[in-house]
Design a protein around this motif. Structure first.
Motif, PDB file in Angstrom:
ATOM      1  N   LYS A  15     -29.292 -71.223 -93.504  1.00 17.52           N
ATOM      2  CA  LYS A  15     -28.054 -70.454 -93.354  1.00 17.52           C
ATOM      3  C   LYS A  15     -28.118 -69.666 -92.059  1.00 17.52           C
ATOM      4  O   LYS A  15     -28.980 -68.802 -91.885  1.00 17.52           O
ATOM      5  N   SER A  16     -27.210 -69.991 -91.151  1.00 19.69           N
ATOM      6  CA  SER A  16     -27.187 -69.276 -89.866  1.00 19.69           C
ATOM      7  C   SER A  16     -26.466 -67.942 -90.028  1.00 19.69           C
ATOM      8  O   SER A  16     -25.783 -67.698 -91.031  1.00 19.69           O
ATOM      9  N   GLY A  17     -26.598 -67.092 -89.035  1.00 18.79           N
ATOM     10  CA  GLY A  17     -25.986 -65.772 -89.095  1.00 18.79           C
ATOM     11  C   GLY A  17     -24.498 -65.804 -88.763  1.00 18.79           C
ATOM     12  O   GLY A  17     -24.025 -66.653 -88.004  1.00 18.79           O
ATOM     13  N   SER A  18     -23.758 -64.876 -89.340  1.00 15.64           N
ATOM     14  CA  SER A  18     -22.329 -64.745 -89.019  1.00 15.64           C
ATOM     15  C   SER A  18     -22.162 -63.975 -87.725  1.00 15.64           C
ATOM     16  O   SER A  18     -22.999 -63.130 -87.359  1.00 15.64           O
ATOM     17  N   GLY A 123     -25.205 -70.576 -85.238  1.00 16.03           N
ATOM     18  CA  GLY A 123     -24.691 -69.307 -85.723  1.00 16.03           C
ATOM     19  C   GLY A 123     -23.196 -69.188 -85.477  1.00 16.03           C
ATOM     20  O   GLY A 123     -22.636 -69.857 -84.598  1.00 16.03           O
ATOM     21  N   GLY A 124     -22.525 -68.343 -86.250  1.00 17.03           N
ATOM     22  CA  GLY A 124     -21.088 -68.139 -86.079  1.00 17.03           C
ATOM     23  C   GLY A 124     -20.771 -67.414 -84.778  1.00 17.03           C
ATOM     24  O   GLY A 124     -21.549 -66.583 -84.318  1.00 17.03           O
ATOM     25  N   ARG A 125     -19.620 -67.743 -84.201  1.00 21.43           N
ATOM     26  CA  ARG A 125     -19.209 -67.068 -82.963  1.00 21.43           C
ATOM     27  C   ARG A 125     -18.744 -65.644 -83.247  1.00 21.43           C
ATOM     28  O   ARG A 125     -18.162 -65.362 -84.299  1.00 21.43           O
ATOM     29  N   GLY A 126     -18.989 -64.769 -82.298  1.00 17.95           N
ATOM     30  CA  GLY A 126     -18.514 -63.398 -82.431  1.00 17.95           C
ATOM     31  C   GLY A 126     -17.005 -63.316 -82.208  1.00 17.95           C
ATOM     32  O   GLY A 126     -16.429 -64.109 -81.453  1.00 17.95           O
TER      33      GLY A 126
END
Length: 329
Positions: A15-18, A123-126
């Protein structure tokens, strides 16, 4: 490499980070009561990254770590400051590791070099801060994007041993004994089938301080490509070897037939294996005299061969010369 410590297949949940949220900040200072938007972007979420590590020989360290998470990105702030990126999670794996998608079976990457990296889960984009949304008709936007959710999913890690030479033969053919004599490897050796339950690697010293890596693969039986015996679990380790050294004992009922059965199992598992260089070592020949050896030769397969005895240390340098010649064609 103890059998209980050798793991060549794991399934892990990643699970990648948000990504962090963008900021809705409006500029303020002692002279400005109502300034324009200066909210910064959120930081990206942490990736899950595979990294090649030549010091590892097994996937054992994932056996009790089935769930992997990366860090979340930080939120943006005033003065268009971007949030901190989430901490990446690095998964060090042995060279020869393949990552697959368990649903499609697709090969995602093959890690073959020291330090090689591959982003397994992004990971999710900011989110963008409100400074991005300023326009001539909207001078003070009071909204910003939330961060993108991280991704998650299962991945299969599968190890295929990297070696220059792979030993191919039936159980109890003398492969482990050969490896123990020509290298510093100490595989388990006994007079019964399937003594070798995991691949063993040894560095074989050659002339002028040169060397090559030899792998003792667990013995093949007829029907292995269909799952009999140890099945295809270890046949895959042969796929990465440059040279296949067939090991057949001199007391075999039919050396040529045994070779054909071994070849057939490799063909059934992966036809591309037949494109590799093939050599033959006839073991346990310390009890043969010149006359018996002469009788055996006409019935041998049409590939380069050498008669050896690991116990009596006979023919080993000739074998090394033959291997080195074909490794450096």
């Amino acid at each position: 490499m103890a059998s209980s410590n050798f793991v060549d297949y794991v399934k892990i949940h990643c699970k990648s980070g948000s990504g962090g949220a963008g900021s809705k900040h409006l500029f303020r200072d002692i002279l400005t009561a109502k300034g324009g938007p200066d909210g910064g972007d959120g930081g990206r979420g942490g990736h899950i990254i595979l990294r090649g590590n030549a010091q590892l020989w097994t996937l054992l360290h994932f056996k009790y770590k089935k769930h992997v998470k990366a860090g979340h990105g930080g939120g943006g702030s005033k003065q268009t400051s971007t949030g901190k990126s989430g901490e990446d999670e690095y998964l060090d794996v042995p060279l020869g590791t393949i990552a697959r998608d368990p649903e499609t079976g697709e090969t995602l990457v093959e890690i073959t070099d020291e330090g090689q990296e591959y982003v397994l889960i992004k990971g999710g984009r900011g989110g963008q801060g409100n400074a991005h949304f300023k326009s001539s008709t909207n001078q003070t936007p009071r909204y910003a994007q939330p961060g993108e959710e991280g991704e998650e999913g299962w991945r299969i890690l599968e190890l295929k041993v990297l070696a220059d030479v792979g030993l191919v033969g039936f159980p109890n053919a003398g492969k482990s004994t050969l490896l123990s004599v020509v290298s510093a490897a100490k595989p388990e050796i006994a007079n019964y089938p399937f003594t070798t339950l995991v691949p063993n690697l040894g560095i074989v010293g050659y002339r002028d301080d040169r060397s090559f890596v030899m792998a003792d693969i667990p013995g093949i039986i007829e029907g292995a490509s269909e799952g009999k015996g140890l099945g295809t679990r270890f046949l895959r380790h042969i796929e990465r070897n440059s040279v296949l050294l067939f090991v057949i004992p001199s007391d075999s009922d039919d050396i040529y037939k045994e070779y054909e059965i071994l070849l057939g199992e490799l063909r059934a598992h992966n036809p591309e294996l037949l494109d590799k260089e093939r050599l033959l070592a006839i073991t346990k020949t310390d009890l043969l005299d010149a006359e018996l050896i002469a009788e055996i030769k006409p019935d041998l397969p049409n590939i380069p061969y050498v008669f050896i005895s690991s116990v009596a240390q006979q023919g080993l340098m000739e074998l090394k010369d033959l291997i080195w010649k074909h490794l450096n064609k």
